[in-house]
Write an enzyme that holds these catalytic residues in place. Structure first.
Site, PDB file in Angstrom:
ATOM      1  N   LEU A  15       0.834  -1.191  -0.040  1.00 44.73           N
ATOM      2  CA  LEU A  15       0.095   0.012   0.020  1.00 44.73           C
ATOM      3  C   LEU A  15       0.986   1.103  -0.061  1.00 44.73           C
ATOM      4  O   LEU A  15       1.697   1.376   0.823  1.00 44.73           O
ATOM      5  CB  LEU A  15      -0.896   0.133   1.358  1.00 44.73           C
ATOM      6  N   ARG A  22       1.845  14.734   6.822  1.00 46.95           N
ATOM      7  CA  ARG A  22       2.660  15.137   7.708  1.00 46.95           C
ATOM      8  C   ARG A  22       4.208  15.094   7.393  1.00 46.95           C
ATOM      9  O   ARG A  22       4.970  15.736   8.108  1.00 46.95           O
ATOM     10  CB  ARG A  22       2.392  14.260   9.133  1.00 46.95           C
ATOM     11  N   GLY A  87      -9.508   4.463   1.767  1.00 53.59           N
ATOM     12  CA  GLY A  87      -9.012   3.752   3.156  1.00 53.59           C
ATOM     13  C   GLY A  87      -8.062   2.448   2.448  1.00 53.59           C
ATOM     14  O   GLY A  87      -8.052   1.930   1.513  1.00 53.59           O
ATOM     15  N   ASP A 112       5.238   2.569   4.005  1.00 59.34           N
ATOM     16  CA  ASP A 112       5.932   3.319   4.805  1.00 59.34           C
ATOM     17  C   ASP A 112       6.357   2.627   6.166  1.00 59.34           C
ATOM     18  O   ASP A 112       6.389   3.368   7.373  1.00 59.34           O
ATOM     19  CB  ASP A 112       4.870   4.663   5.250  1.00 59.34           C
ATOM     20  N   GLY A 147      -4.887   0.737  15.467  1.00 57.27           N
ATOM     21  CA  GLY A 147      -5.898  -0.109  15.833  1.00 57.27           C
ATOM     22  C   GLY A 147      -5.634  -1.340  16.906  1.00 57.27           C
ATOM     23  O   GLY A 147      -4.547  -1.613  17.088  1.00 57.27           O
ATOM     24  N   ASN A 176      -2.647  -3.295  16.019  1.00 57.55           N
ATOM     25  CA  ASN A 176      -2.353  -3.711  14.472  1.00 57.55           C
ATOM     26  C   ASN A 176      -1.213  -3.088  14.011  1.00 57.55           C
ATOM     27  O   ASN A 176      -1.280  -1.801  13.804  1.00 57.55           O
ATOM     28  CB  ASN A 176      -3.807  -3.397  13.975  1.00 57.55           C
TER      29      ASN A 176
HETATM   30  C1  UD1 Z   1      -3.787   1.586   9.771  1.00 53.30           C
HETATM   31  C2  UD1 Z   1      -4.665   0.728  10.405  1.00 53.30           C
HETATM   32  C3  UD1 Z   1      -4.443   0.743  12.019  1.00 53.30           C
HETATM   33  C4  UD1 Z   1      -2.873   0.234  12.517  1.00 53.30           C
HETATM   34  C5  UD1 Z   1      -2.096   1.086  11.549  1.00 53.30           C
HETATM   35  C6  UD1 Z   1      -0.682   0.900  11.722  1.00 53.30           C
HETATM   36  C7  UD1 Z   1      -6.508   0.785   9.206  1.00 53.30           C
HETATM   37  C8  UD1 Z   1      -8.182   1.125   8.815  1.00 53.30           C
HETATM   38  N1  UD1 Z   1      -5.946   1.000   9.975  1.00 53.30           N
HETATM   39  O1  UD1 Z   1      -3.896   3.021  10.190  1.00 53.30           O
HETATM   40  O2  UD1 Z   1      -5.218  -0.360  12.406  1.00 53.30           O
HETATM   41  O3  UD1 Z   1      -2.727   0.276  13.694  1.00 53.30           O
HETATM   42  O4  UD1 Z   1      -2.068   1.260   9.962  1.00 53.30           O
HETATM   43  O5  UD1 Z   1       0.245   1.857  11.222  1.00 53.30           O
HETATM   44  O6  UD1 Z   1      -6.019  -0.059   8.235  1.00 53.30           O
HETATM   45  N2  UD1 Z   1      -3.258   3.756   2.103  1.00 53.30           N
HETATM   46  C9  UD1 Z   1      -3.765   3.641   0.789  1.00 53.30           C
HETATM   47  N3  UD1 Z   1      -4.761   3.887   0.478  1.00 53.30           N
HETATM   48  C10 UD1 Z   1      -5.661   4.623   1.351  1.00 53.30           C
HETATM   49  C11 UD1 Z   1      -5.414   4.661   2.592  1.00 53.30           C
HETATM   50  C12 UD1 Z   1      -3.982   4.345   3.159  1.00 53.30           C
HETATM   51  O7  UD1 Z   1      -2.724   3.088  -0.200  1.00 53.30           O
HETATM   52  O8  UD1 Z   1      -6.687   4.990   0.847  1.00 53.30           O
HETATM   53  C13 UD1 Z   1      -1.792   3.281   2.750  1.00 53.30           C
HETATM   54  C14 UD1 Z   1      -1.168   4.409   3.079  1.00 53.30           C
HETATM   55  O9  UD1 Z   1      -0.180   5.067   1.945  1.00 53.30           O
HETATM   56  C15 UD1 Z   1      -0.203   3.695   4.193  1.00 53.30           C
HETATM   57  C16 UD1 Z   1      -1.019   2.477   4.495  1.00 53.30           C
HETATM   58  O10 UD1 Z   1      -1.869   2.429   3.700  1.00 53.30           O
HETATM   59  O11 UD1 Z   1       0.978   3.139   3.507  1.00 53.30           O
HETATM   60  C17 UD1 Z   1      -1.560   2.700   5.729  1.00 53.30           C
HETATM   61  O12 UD1 Z   1      -2.249   4.063   5.983  1.00 53.30           O
HETATM   62  P1  UD1 Z   1      -2.657   4.811   6.933  1.00 53.30           P
HETATM   63  O13 UD1 Z   1      -3.559   5.884   6.872  1.00 53.30           O
HETATM   64  O14 UD1 Z   1      -1.212   5.384   7.705  1.00 53.30           O
HETATM   65  O15 UD1 Z   1      -3.281   3.997   8.273  1.00 53.30           O
HETATM   66  P2  UD1 Z   1      -3.434   4.351   9.555  1.00 53.30           P
HETATM   67  O16 UD1 Z   1      -4.576   5.219   9.895  1.00 53.30           O
HETATM   68  O17 UD1 Z   1      -2.220   4.696  10.371  1.00 53.30           O
HETATM   69 CA    CA Z   2       0.093   5.485   9.511  1.00 54.59          CA
END
Ligand code: UD1
Ligand code: CA
Length: 455
Positions: A15, A22, A87, A112, A147, A176
């Protein structure tokens, strides 16, 4: 229960679509550098240790640049765009086309989250033998916005996002990481049922365990140290991660038998490879793409990138090896020498104040101080070829394209514009003329002029 996964093909889903607000940067977050290479390279390389048969990177913010980096790092990976970003669950679903005909396990990684170890990914894969869904978790010192994993023994009942959690759930410190493993088709089928009925209005990947269990499938969590799941969200976090990366890499090098007197002053890249009993003196910087064979010596204040140093070679102090430099066995590259896109033969010596670019230097040839390969005419680059056992006098300008044969010699100060046959001596400089007494006469006259001006 699916068949044992030891023989199952693996697909990585990485992902990388999120904005990374930030970071406060125009550069997409997956391309910020850690250990000299983009963040996403860390996830790609760790995932690659599972020998995946497919890799799908989900891109969105800065997709063009991220896709180009992925293509350079791992040409066999494919990218799928997520537009708009709704998401993490929605992100994984974008891999559906690329995995439509895929039979095997999918492992979801984040671009990341660079510190996850290959051993941990292998443990997730192994845990699939007993469970349909395997989530990677960790005990958080400060659970904050992570999470929470709601466990019953080793069974994972569901994941609740901090935003949606009750106070009792928030008190749980098993969190998580976001990484998980499942049969690819099961993953995609379940995710197509995820809704965005939650506090963030997003399609959560974290709804997966509860959906799986509602179907009678099993879910579990395996735990790893929190340091492995560290995510990068800001520049201070990236800077702190660099320190961690370097600390880990230095220890790994020392454990692999590399000698370093002051490891804290040596900086490595993600893919730096150094052989046993090689020695690295203080204040050496490795950019990406460097391999150093056993027993080579990299002396203080040298900078290397995209190059190979063979056994017994000595580099520096104060040397610069740029991309395409290949240094042969027992060769010497001395102080203030720059080598780029050039092969330096076994036992050759380039000891002082020299630029060797777009060149081949034969075995045992000696390149005198101040030699320059004049490789660039302002538009094109040209090659210089020097045979074996040649002797290039100090301050020779080798105007490329030019070829010098085996055992050729150039006189110091020569400007070499034509090929030099094997065994020939090339004199490419004005002939010296001595004028007896003229120096003294000239000096006396100049002093007289100066004295006349003062008076
Ligand atoms: C997510 C988890 C959370 C976990 C945390 C760990 C979910 C709903 N929550 O939260 O349980 O504890 O990671 O760091 O999954 N991304 C996409 N497309 C999107 C959204 C995100 O590609 O639409 C990618 C981001 O680039 C990133 C990763 O997914 O690499 C995580 O996304 P992020 O928004 O940071 O998730 P958290 O809110 O931190
Ligand atoms: Ca994150």
């Amino acid at each position: 229960m699916s068949e044992p996964q030891a023989t199952r093909p693996i697909a990585l889903i990485i992902l990388a679509a999120g904005q990374g607000t930030r970071m406060n940067s125009d550069l997409p977050k997956p391309l910020h550098k850690l250990g000299g290479m983009p963040l996403i390279a860390h996830a790609l390389f760790a995932g690659a240790t599972l020998e995946p048969s497919r890799i799908v990177v989900i891109t969105g913010h800065g997709a063009d640049a991220v896709e180009k980096a992925v293509e350079d790092l791992m040409p066999f990976a494919t990218c799928a765009r997520q537009e708009p970003q709704l998401g993490t669950g929605h992100a994984v679903l974008q891999a559906a086309d690329a995995l439509a005909d895929f039979e095997g396990d999918a492992i979801v990684l984040y671009a990341d989250t660079p510190f996850v170890r290959p051993e941990t990914l292998a443990a997730m894969q192994a845990a699939r033998a007993a469970h349909d869904i395997v989530v990677l978790g960790f005990r958080a010192a400060d659970p904050g916005r992570y999470g929470r994993l709601i466990l019953d023994g080793d069974r994972l009942e569901r994941i609740v996002e901090a935003k949606d959690a009750t106070p009792a759930e928030l008190a749980v410190d098993t969190c998580n990481s976001g990484l998980l493993a499942a049969d690819a088709q099961t993953l995609l089928r379940l995710l197509s049922r995820v809704t965005n009925d939650n506090a963030a209005g997003e399609y959560y990947l974290t709804d997966l365990p509860a959906l799986a269990r509602a179907e009678g499938l099993s879910a579990t969590a395996i735990l790893c140290p929190e340091a492995e799941t560290l995510g990068i969200n800001s520049r201070p976090e990236l800077a702190a991660a660099e320190t961690t990366f370097q600390t880990n890499k230095r220890l790994e090098m020392l454990d692999n038998g590399v000698a370093m007197q002051a490891p804290d002053t040596v900086f490595f890249a993600l893919d730096t490879w150094v052989g046993r009993d090689a020695e690295i003196e203080p204040n050496v910087v490795f950019g990406p793409g460097v391999t150093v064979e056993s027993g080579a010596q990299i002396r203080a204040f040298s900078h290397l990138e995209g190059c190979h140093v063979s056994a017994g070679a000595v580099i520096g102090p104060y040397a610069r090896l740029r991309p395409g430099a290949e240094i042969g066995n027992d060769a010497r590259i001395g102080n203030f020498v720059e080598v780029k896109e050039a092969q330096i033969g076994d036992g050759a010596k380039v000891n002082h104040l020299t630029y060797i670019g777009d060149a081949t230097v034969g075995e045992r040839s000696n390149i005198g101080a101040g030699t320059v390969t004049c490789n660039y005419d302002g538009v094109m680059k040209h090659r210089t070829i020097i045979g074996r056992d040649a002797f290039i006098g100090s301050d020779t300008m080798l105007v490329a394209p030019v070829t010098l044969g085996d055992r050729a010699m150039t006189a110091s100060g020569s400007v070499i514009t034509e090929d030099v046959p094997p065994g020939a001596l090339a004199l490419g400089r004005a002939k010296q003329v001595n004028k007896p007494g003229l120096a003294v006469k000239l000096m006396d006259r100049l002093r007289a002029i100066k004295a006349a001006r003062k008076g």
